[in-house]
Design a protein around this motif. Structure first.
Motif, PDB file in Angstrom:
ATOM      1  N   UNK A 275      -0.984   7.992  -3.763  1.00  0.00           N
ATOM      2  CA  UNK A 275      -0.102   7.984  -2.596  1.00  0.00           C
ATOM      3  C   UNK A 275      -0.678   7.108  -1.492  1.00  0.00           C
ATOM      4  N   UNK A 276      -1.979   7.197  -1.276  1.00  0.00           N
ATOM      5  CA  UNK A 276      -2.629   6.377  -0.255  1.00  0.00           C
ATOM      6  C   UNK A 276      -2.587   4.896  -0.641  1.00  0.00           C
ATOM      7  N   UNK A 277      -2.771   4.612  -1.925  1.00  0.00           N
ATOM      8  CA  UNK A 277      -2.689   3.224  -2.391  1.00  0.00           C
ATOM      9  C   UNK A 277      -1.273   2.674  -2.202  1.00  0.00           C
ATOM     10  N   UNK A 278      -0.278   3.491  -2.514  1.00  0.00           N
ATOM     11  CA  UNK A 278       1.119   3.081  -2.311  1.00  0.00           C
ATOM     12  C   UNK A 278       1.418   2.891  -0.828  1.00  0.00           C
ATOM     13  N   UNK A 279       0.794   3.709  -0.001  1.00  0.00           N
ATOM     14  CA  UNK A 279       0.960   3.577   1.448  1.00  0.00           C
ATOM     15  C   UNK A 279       0.379   2.247   1.930  1.00  0.00           C
TER      16      UNK A 279
END
Length: 237
Positions: free
Chosen positions: A45-49
């Protein structure tokens, strides 16, 4: 995991994006919806963010990010450009002024289509030219409906204010007088994609001596009508 591609990290990232279609989600919600381990869900999720495919709402929950809308808009570009020619020509003919279509690319806007005034003094904007997002009615349109963080960032050093953009959102069109270039005035309106996000700006431009210092008073309806026609073209199945 259903419908796997064989590329595990991609499948897991797609699971996260798919779960966010239902609306905002906490990390715990992502774990429950995807079946991923908490550290894995958080890392992805953080990478996608980071890539703006996911962002956060005011409560810190994960939501689908603006990059998805930008990619969706790009996918519809051929349809937009196909419709733009006759729409801009009609706008030029009814207003007597040069007409343009702009799309935003990062911190600049690109003229992707144009119909030039056939004679007399005109504002010539070549197709493909990159212009700043800091001045001009089209820049106002492309920034006015952005998410708060990008809007705030875009206003830094701009020739217009947050109050001006509030007026743009209220009216549904923007005008500029000598903002981008001394002696030139313009009026612009938003083109919206199927998700209602602003994906382009239609504008007419010309010398202030002809458009006057209040160009929106007599040009805004024609520009809004042209933008609405392009919006309809993008929304057709």
């Amino acid at each position: 995991m259903e419908n796997t591609s064989g590329v595990g990290v991609l499948d897991k990232a797609t699971l996260i994006l798919g779960s966010l279609e239902a609306g905002p989600s906490t990390l715990a919600g992502l774990v429950a919806a995807t079946g991923l381990a908490r550290p894995t869900a958080h890392r992805l999720a953080v990478a996608l963010e980071h890539h703006r495919l996911v962002t956060r709402d005011t409560l810190g929950r994960f939501i689908l990010g603006p990059r998805l809308a930008e990619l969706s808009a790009a996918a519809g570009e051929d349809r937009l450009l196909a419709a733009a020619g006759p729409v801009l020509t009609h706008l030029r003919d009814v207003t007597g002024e040069s007409a343009q279509l702009y799309r935003r690319q990062g911190e600049i806007r690109i003229c992707v289509a144009a119909a030039e005034r056939l004679s007399g003094l005109r504002d010539t904007v070549p197709v493909g030219i990159a212009l700043p997002m800091k001045a001009g009615s089209a820049a106002q349109i492309l920034l006015a409906w952005e998410e708060p963080e990008r809007l705030h960032r875009g206003l830094q050093g701009a020739g217009f204010t947050a109050t001006a953009l509030s007026g743009v959102r209220r009216r549904g069109w923007a005008q500029s007088i000598g903002e981008r270039e001394p002696g030139v005035a313009s009026v612009a309106a938003p083109v919206r994609g199927p998700s209602n996000r602003v994906v382009a700006a239609v504008s007419v431009s010309g010398p202030i001596e002809r458009l006057t210092r209040h160009p929106g008073a007599h040009l805004s309806q024609a520009v809004v009508n042209a933008a609405d026609r392009l919006t309809e073209a993008l929304r057709q199945p």
